[in-house]
Design an enzyme around this catalytic site. Structure first.
Site, PDB file in Angstrom:
ATOM      1  N   GLY A  49     -34.871  -3.168  24.097  1.00  0.00           N
ATOM      2  CA  GLY A  49     -35.275  -2.105  24.054  1.00  0.00           C
ATOM      3  C   GLY A  49     -34.923  -1.320  25.337  1.00  0.00           C
ATOM      4  N   GLU A  50     -35.729  -0.877  26.427  1.00  0.00           N
ATOM      5  CA  GLU A  50     -35.435  -0.445  27.661  1.00  0.00           C
ATOM      6  C   GLU A  50     -36.059  -1.049  28.575  1.00  0.00           C
ATOM      7  OE1 GLU A  50     -33.228   1.781  28.546  1.00  0.00           O
ATOM      8  OE2 GLU A  50     -33.834   1.430  30.460  1.00  0.00           O
ATOM      9  N   SER A  51     -35.298  -1.650  29.255  1.00  0.00           N
ATOM     10  CA  SER A  51     -36.093  -2.722  30.380  1.00  0.00           C
ATOM     11  C   SER A  51     -36.751  -2.154  31.392  1.00  0.00           C
ATOM     12  CB  SER A  51     -35.255  -3.682  30.930  1.00  0.00           C
ATOM     13  OG  SER A  51     -34.282  -3.054  31.757  1.00  0.00           O
ATOM     14  N   CYS A  81     -31.452  -9.141  25.218  1.00  0.00           N
ATOM     15  CA  CYS A  81     -30.867  -7.888  25.872  1.00  0.00           C
ATOM     16  C   CYS A  81     -31.883  -7.378  27.028  1.00  0.00           C
ATOM     17  CB  CYS A  81     -30.676  -6.737  24.974  1.00  0.00           C
ATOM     18  SG  CYS A  81     -29.284  -5.738  25.186  1.00  0.00           S
ATOM     19  N   ARG A 107     -27.172  -4.114  34.577  1.00  0.00           N
ATOM     20  CA  ARG A 107     -27.548  -3.475  33.300  1.00  0.00           C
ATOM     21  C   ARG A 107     -26.295  -2.564  32.922  1.00  0.00           C
ATOM     22  NH1 ARG A 107     -32.554  -0.129  34.826  1.00  0.00           N
ATOM     23  NH2 ARG A 107     -32.556   0.117  32.443  1.00  0.00           N
ATOM     24  N   ILE A 135     -25.802  -3.520  22.255  1.00  0.00           N
ATOM     25  CA  ILE A 135     -26.259  -2.324  22.465  1.00  0.00           C
ATOM     26  C   ILE A 135     -26.699  -1.907  23.824  1.00  0.00           C
ATOM     27  CG2 ILE A 135     -27.818  -0.627  21.690  1.00  0.00           C
ATOM     28  CD1 ILE A 135     -28.506  -1.944  19.395  1.00  0.00           C
ATOM     29  N   ARG A 136     -25.983  -1.144  24.573  1.00  0.00           N
ATOM     30  CA  ARG A 136     -25.863  -0.876  25.994  1.00  0.00           C
ATOM     31  C   ARG A 136     -26.288  -2.267  26.736  1.00  0.00           C
ATOM     32  NH1 ARG A 136     -29.616   2.419  28.129  1.00  0.00           N
ATOM     33  NH2 ARG A 136     -30.833   2.128  26.237  1.00  0.00           N
ATOM     34  N   HIS A 170     -28.354  -8.699  19.582  1.00  0.00           N
ATOM     35  CA  HIS A 170     -29.527  -8.519  18.882  1.00  0.00           C
ATOM     36  C   HIS A 170     -29.303  -9.296  17.616  1.00  0.00           C
ATOM     37  CE1 HIS A 170     -31.185  -5.256  21.545  1.00  0.00           C
ATOM     38  NE2 HIS A 170     -30.010  -4.993  21.743  1.00  0.00           N
ATOM     39  N   GLU A 172     -31.818  -9.961  15.605  1.00  0.00           N
ATOM     40  CA  GLU A 172     -32.825  -9.324  14.770  1.00  0.00           C
ATOM     41  C   GLU A 172     -32.231  -8.229  14.070  1.00  0.00           C
ATOM     42  OE1 GLU A 172     -32.421  -8.779  17.892  1.00  0.00           O
ATOM     43  OE2 GLU A 172     -32.997  -6.928  18.455  1.00  0.00           O
TER      44      GLU A 172
HETATM   45  N1  GLN Z   1     -29.503  -0.794  28.603  1.00  0.00           N
HETATM   46  C1  GLN Z   1     -30.937  -1.417  28.439  1.00  0.00           C
HETATM   47  C2  GLN Z   1     -31.821  -1.733  29.516  1.00  0.00           C
HETATM   48  O1  GLN Z   1     -31.058  -1.847  30.685  1.00  0.00           O
HETATM   49  C3  GLN Z   1     -31.091  -2.608  27.454  1.00  0.00           C
HETATM   50  C4  GLN Z   1     -30.494  -2.296  26.119  1.00  0.00           C
HETATM   51  C5  GLN Z   1     -30.796  -3.407  24.734  1.00  0.00           C
HETATM   52  O2  GLN Z   1     -32.060  -3.976  24.976  1.00  0.00           O
HETATM   53  N2  GLN Z   1     -30.295  -3.168  23.602  1.00  0.00           N
HETATM   54  O3  GLN Z   1     -32.825  -1.992  29.681  1.00  0.00           O
END
Ligand code: GLN
Length: 188
Positions: A49-51, A81, A107, A135-136, A170, A172
């Site tokens: 997600g977004e840390s 992630c 990151r 993903i990112r 990921h 999942e």
């Molecule tokens: N870029 C996100 C972060 O730094 C992590 C991306 C992800 O969990 N797919 O939090």
């Protein structure tokens, strides 16, 4: 055999997909949103997600301390992630959050959302490759005591240290359950 109660941190990110993978792997998914629900779980998945948001919400919900305590006492934890960033001993350019696993992370090391990619990986102990979605993703550097289970090119993308597993991809998001099953074996 008793079914395993696998917690999935459900504050932000791809928790619904992880719950489905746990269920399809024969476990009981437990929705974890606070320290009471954490007590009902025997392991925890911290989703991607977004840390930054995850770190904020973990602190807000009062979960940070109980989670850190459980992991230190040996509860299996799997960070995907953003989840790996949460568990890292050091985060480039930022303060670490729960410095539990001997990895350092960078990151968004592969660029923005549009630079997301997919790759077939060979994973230690798996006869067939895993199709992995990034993903990112962060880049991981593994320290002493960390067992590297998969690389993408030169980069570490799946690693384990004691009761802690992390991936920068990921599982999942695909139908392949082998990474979740690998994690659930840490509960044996
Ligand atoms: N870029 C996100 C972060 O730094 C992590 C991306 C992800 O969990 N797919 O939090």
């Amino acid at each position: 055999m008793e079914k395993k109660r696998v917690g999935v941190l459900s504050l932000q990110g791809s928790f619904a997909e992880h719950m489905r993978s746990v269920f399809r792997s024969g476990g009981i998914p437990v929705r974890v949103t606070d320290s009471v629900s954490l007590d009902c779980a025997d392991a925890l998945i911290i989703p991607g997600g977004e840390s930054t948001t995850l770190r904020y919400l973990l602190t807000q919900e009062g979960l940070k301390h109980s989670l850190e305590h459980r992991v230190r006492k040996g509860m299996p934890v799997y960070g995907t992630c953003a989840g790996a960033i949460v568990l890292a001993k050091s985060i480039a350019g930022e303060k670490s959050f729960m410095p539990l696993m001997n990895i350092s992370v960078e990151r968004n090391a592969y660029g923005a959302q549009l630079d997301s990619f997919e790759k077939d990986l060979s994973v230690k102990g798996f006869p067939k490759p895993v199709h992995a979605v990034f993903i990112r993703a962060p880049r991981i550097h593994a320290g002493v005591g960390v067992e590297v289970l998969a690389h993408a090119g030169k980069d570490v993308v799946l690693a384990r240290e004691k009761n802690m597993l992390v991936s920068t991809f990921h599982p999942e998001l695909t139908a392949d359950l082998r990474i979740h099953q690998l994690f659930m074996r840490l509960m044996d």
